[in-house]
Motif scaffolding. Structure first.
Motif, mmCIF file in Angstrom:
data_model
loop_
_atom_site.group_PDB
_atom_site.id
_atom_site.type_symbol
_atom_site.label_atom_id
_atom_site.label_comp_id
_atom_site.label_asym_id
_atom_site.label_seq_id
_atom_site.Cartn_x
_atom_site.Cartn_y
_atom_site.Cartn_z
ATOM 1 N N ILE A 49 1.909 9.534 -13.800
ATOM 2 C CA ILE A 49 2.193 8.526 -14.826
ATOM 3 C C ILE A 49 1.831 9.082 -16.206
ATOM 4 O O ILE A 49 2.622 9.006 -17.150
ATOM 5 C CB ILE A 49 1.401 7.224 -14.554
ATOM 6 N N GLY A 50 0.632 9.656 -16.299
ATOM 7 C CA GLY A 50 0.180 10.217 -17.578
ATOM 8 C C GLY A 50 1.151 11.246 -18.121
ATOM 9 O O GLY A 50 1.438 11.287 -19.319
ATOM 10 N N PHE A 51 1.672 12.068 -17.225
ATOM 11 C CA PHE A 51 2.619 13.092 -17.641
ATOM 12 C C PHE A 51 3.871 12.484 -18.254
ATOM 13 O O PHE A 51 4.334 12.892 -19.308
ATOM 14 C CB PHE A 51 3.000 13.959 -16.445
ATOM 15 N N PHE A 52 4.415 11.509 -17.581
ATOM 16 C CA PHE A 52 5.707 10.986 -18.031
ATOM 17 C C PHE A 52 5.600 10.080 -19.245
ATOM 18 O O PHE A 52 6.593 9.770 -19.875
ATOM 19 C CB PHE A 52 6.452 10.302 -16.871
ATOM 20 N N SER A 85 -2.619 22.612 -16.278
ATOM 21 C CA SER A 85 -3.312 21.673 -17.172
ATOM 22 C C SER A 85 -2.577 21.539 -18.497
ATOM 23 O O SER A 85 -2.421 20.431 -19.027
ATOM 24 C CB SER A 85 -4.746 22.135 -17.419
ATOM 25 N N GLU A 86 -2.133 22.673 -19.042
ATOM 26 C CA GLU A 86 -1.376 22.613 -20.305
ATOM 27 C C GLU A 86 -0.153 21.733 -20.166
ATOM 28 O O GLU A 86 0.233 21.025 -21.084
ATOM 29 C CB GLU A 86 -0.904 24.021 -20.706
ATOM 30 N N ILE A 87 0.466 21.803 -19.001
ATOM 31 C CA ILE A 87 1.700 21.057 -18.801
ATOM 32 C C ILE A 87 1.434 19.595 -18.485
ATOM 33 O O ILE A 87 2.109 18.703 -18.978
ATOM 34 C CB ILE A 87 2.545 21.731 -17.696
ATOM 35 N N ILE A 88 0.439 19.342 -17.665
ATOM 36 C CA ILE A 88 0.222 17.971 -17.185
ATOM 37 C C ILE A 88 -0.591 17.099 -18.124
ATOM 38 O O ILE A 88 -0.280 15.929 -18.322
ATOM 39 C CB ILE A 88 -0.466 17.992 -15.794
ATOM 40 N N ASP A 89 -1.664 17.630 -18.676
ATOM 41 C CA ASP A 89 -2.599 16.752 -19.377
ATOM 42 C C ASP A 89 -2.145 16.386 -20.780
ATOM 43 O O ASP A 89 -1.633 17.221 -21.512
ATOM 44 C CB ASP A 89 -3.969 17.425 -19.500
ATOM 45 N N ALA A 90 -2.376 15.159 -21.130
ATOM 46 C CA ALA A 90 -2.210 14.776 -22.532
ATOM 47 C C ALA A 90 -3.368 15.417 -23.292
ATOM 48 O O ALA A 90 -4.439 15.635 -22.725
ATOM 49 C CB ALA A 90 -2.267 13.269 -22.664
ATOM 50 N N GLU A 91 -3.158 15.724 -24.546
ATOM 51 C CA GLU A 91 -4.157 16.448 -25.318
ATOM 52 C C GLU A 91 -5.527 15.767 -25.251
ATOM 53 O O GLU A 91 -6.548 16.404 -25.066
ATOM 54 C CB GLU A 91 -3.719 16.597 -26.781
ATOM 55 N N SER A 92 -5.532 14.477 -25.428
ATOM 56 C CA SER A 92 -6.805 13.773 -25.496
ATOM 57 C C SER A 92 -7.159 13.047 -24.201
ATOM 58 O O SER A 92 -8.235 12.487 -24.085
ATOM 59 C CB SER A 92 -6.731 12.735 -26.608
ATOM 60 N N GLY A 93 -6.241 13.055 -23.246
ATOM 61 C CA GLY A 93 -6.462 12.259 -22.041
ATOM 62 C C GLY A 93 -6.004 10.830 -22.289
ATOM 63 O O GLY A 93 -6.067 10.332 -23.414
ATOM 64 N N THR A 140 2.032 -5.986 -24.906
ATOM 65 C CA THR A 140 0.909 -5.402 -25.633
ATOM 66 C C THR A 140 1.097 -3.906 -25.864
ATOM 67 O O THR A 140 0.332 -3.294 -26.608
ATOM 68 C CB THR A 140 -0.407 -5.662 -24.860
ATOM 69 N N GLY A 141 2.088 -3.332 -25.199
ATOM 70 C CA GLY A 141 2.404 -1.932 -25.472
ATOM 71 C C GLY A 141 1.960 -0.938 -24.406
ATOM 72 O O GLY A 141 1.922 0.267 -24.646
ATOM 73 N N ILE A 142 1.614 -1.436 -23.219
ATOM 74 C CA ILE A 142 1.242 -0.524 -22.134
ATOM 75 C C ILE A 142 2.450 0.359 -21.796
ATOM 76 O O ILE A 142 3.593 -0.070 -21.899
ATOM 77 C CB ILE A 142 0.766 -1.331 -20.889
ATOM 78 N N ARG A 143 2.174 1.634 -21.441
ATOM 79 C CA ARG A 143 3.319 2.507 -21.188
ATOM 80 C C ARG A 143 3.377 3.064 -19.776
ATOM 81 O O ARG A 143 4.348 3.691 -19.376
ATOM 82 C CB ARG A 143 3.328 3.641 -22.211
ATOM 83 N N GLY A 144 2.313 2.853 -19.005
ATOM 84 C CA GLY A 144 2.317 3.319 -17.622
ATOM 85 C C GLY A 144 1.640 2.307 -16.714
ATOM 86 O O GLY A 144 0.637 1.702 -17.097
ATOM 87 N N LEU A 145 2.215 2.101 -15.513
ATOM 88 C CA LEU A 145 1.648 1.133 -14.570
ATOM 89 C C LEU A 145 1.589 1.740 -13.178
ATOM 90 O O LEU A 145 2.561 2.351 -12.715
ATOM 91 C CB LEU A 145 2.528 -0.129 -14.501
ATOM 92 N N THR A 203 -10.964 14.109 -13.680
ATOM 93 C CA THR A 203 -9.653 13.917 -14.272
ATOM 94 C C THR A 203 -9.850 13.771 -15.781
ATOM 95 O O THR A 203 -10.912 13.360 -16.242
ATOM 96 C CB THR A 203 -8.919 12.682 -13.695
ATOM 97 N N LYS A 204 -8.820 14.119 -16.513
ATOM 98 C CA LYS A 204 -8.899 14.000 -17.971
ATOM 99 C C LYS A 204 -8.770 12.573 -18.451
ATOM 100 O O LYS A 204 -8.938 12.267 -19.621
ATOM 101 C CB LYS A 204 -7.748 14.821 -18.587
#
Lengths: 211, 211
Positions: free
Chosen positions: A203-206, B77-85, B170-175, B109-110
C-alpha cells in the motif's frame, strides 16, 4: 464436470472463494444474473480475469444476461468445498487468535472450527470466543481425536517452529501462518502465509507519489 | 534508476517486500550472497519468479555467487520505502486491532504507527498496545494533524462504510481492509483487502484429495 481440480491455480481458487462470498450476498436479490464486469468492479479485478477464472471451471456467461448467480454459487461450492467440510484449529488464543476465531464463527463457511490451543493455563479447559481451548500439551491427541486437518498459526514467533514440527508429525495437511516466521514444511502440507507488513508496504508503495 | 516504479505489478511489490524481510534476517550472516533458487525455496516461489521480479528492478545476479544481499536490501528499500515513511492508524482497537498494533510495533518497518481509533470510550484517551487511542469522533482532526495517510480497518463490519466515507473525505490514501465488507473507494485510494475465509478455503481446496 471434467475439470482437473488439481490444475486450478491458487490465485483462481482464492478468487472463486471471493466470487462466492460476494455472490451469496446477492443471491436473495431479485436480480439473479450478474455480469462479469459487475463482479470485477465489486472485487477490484478486471472482467477479463473474472471470465478467465470462470472459463477454467467450465462456465461461460450469457452475453445478454450474464451469469446465473445461484447456479454459479452451486458450481463454485461443488468445486471448492470438501464434502464434509474441514476441521480447523487455532493455535495461539491471544488477541489475534481470538479475533480470528470470532471472525470465522461470524462468517458462513463449510469449515468447522473445533478447537483452540494455548500454552497459558488461564485460557485452557474452557471455551474462548465460543470454541473449546485445550492446553498445547494435548494438541497431538486432540488433533487425531477431532480429525483436525487445518491449523491457523496465531502463536508467538518463538514457539512456532516446534509447534509446526509437532503439527506436521501429527498429520496436519494445511497451515495458515500469521507469524511471519519462515516455515519449511513437507510437500504434502499446503502452507499459506499472511504477513501484514508486506501488505502495508505494498500500500505504501502505491501511494508513494503525491497526487 | 530508470525504473518506472508505477509500472511494477502489485504482486511484485508484495514479493519485493517479502524478499527484503527475509534477506534482512540473513544480512548479519557471513554469507553475503544468495541464489535466486534459495530465495525462491525459502519463500515457496519459483526461481524464475524471483529472477523476473529482480530483473524488473534492474538487478541480475552473479551466476556463480548469486545476489549480493546487502546491495539487494538497499536497492529494494530505495524502491519500496517512502522517503520519510508513512504514518498509519488502526481503526478499531478490539482484539484484531490490538493484535495488528502489537505485530507492527514488533516488526521492523519504516512505517510509523501513530494512532488508534475506537468508539468505546473505555479504550480512548490512553495508550493501547503502546499507541495513543483516540475517540473516533476526533478521527478526521487527528488524521490531518498527524498526517496519517494509511488506515488499517479492524472495525466492526456494521460501522465500516461510514468510517471509510469519512476517511476518504479526510484525505486517506491507502486502506488495508480486514472487515470482509466490500468497499467502493475512489481511484486515488489504494485498497487492499484481506479475508481470512478465502485463505482458508484456498487451503481447504488444495488439501481436499487425501494422499
Amino acid at each position: 464436470m471434467s475439470i482437473d481440480r488439481k490444475k486450478l491455480p491458487p490465485r483462481t481458487v482464492e478468487r472463486l472463494s471471493k466470487y462466492r462470498r460476494l455472490l451469496s450476498k446477492y443471491s436473495h436479490n431479485e436480480e439473479h444474473f450478474i455480469f462479469s464486469h459487475d463482479l470485477a468492479r465489486l472485487l477490484n479485478l478486471t472482467s477479463v480475469q473474472v471470465r478467465r477464472d470462470l472459463m477454467l471451471i467450465g462456465v461461460s456467461g450469457n452475453h445478454r444476461k450474464g451469469y446465473n448467480v445461484k447456479k454459479l454459487i452451486t458450481l463454485i461450492s461443488e468445486i471448492i468445498d470438501a464434502e464434509s467440510g474441514h476441521n480447523l484449529a487455532i493455535v495461539g488464543m491471544g488477541n489475534l487468535g481470538r479475533a480470528v476465531t470470532a471472525f470465522i464463527r461470524k462468517n458462513e463457511t463449510k469449515m468447522n472450527l473445533v478447537a483452540g490451543f494455548d500454552i497459558d493455563s488461564n485460557k485452557t479447559d474452557k471455551e474462548i470466543a465460543g470454541v473449546p481451548c485445550h492446553h498445547i500439551s494435548s494438541m497431538a491427541e486432540k488433533i487425531r481425536e477431532l480429525e483436525i486437518d487445518i491449523a491457523v498459526l496465531t502463536i508467538s514467533p518463538d514457539a512456532v517452529l516446534d509447534v509446526v514440527k509437532l503439527l506436521v508429525e501429527t498429520g496436519i495437511r494445511g497451515l495458515l501462518n500469521f507469524t511471519s516466521v519462515h516455515l519449511d514444511v513437507p510437500e504434502h502440507v499446503y502452507l499459506k502465509n499472511y504477513d501484514i507488513i508486506t501488505s502495508l508496504e505494498e500500500i505504501g508503495f502505491f501511494i508513494k507519489e503525491p497526487l
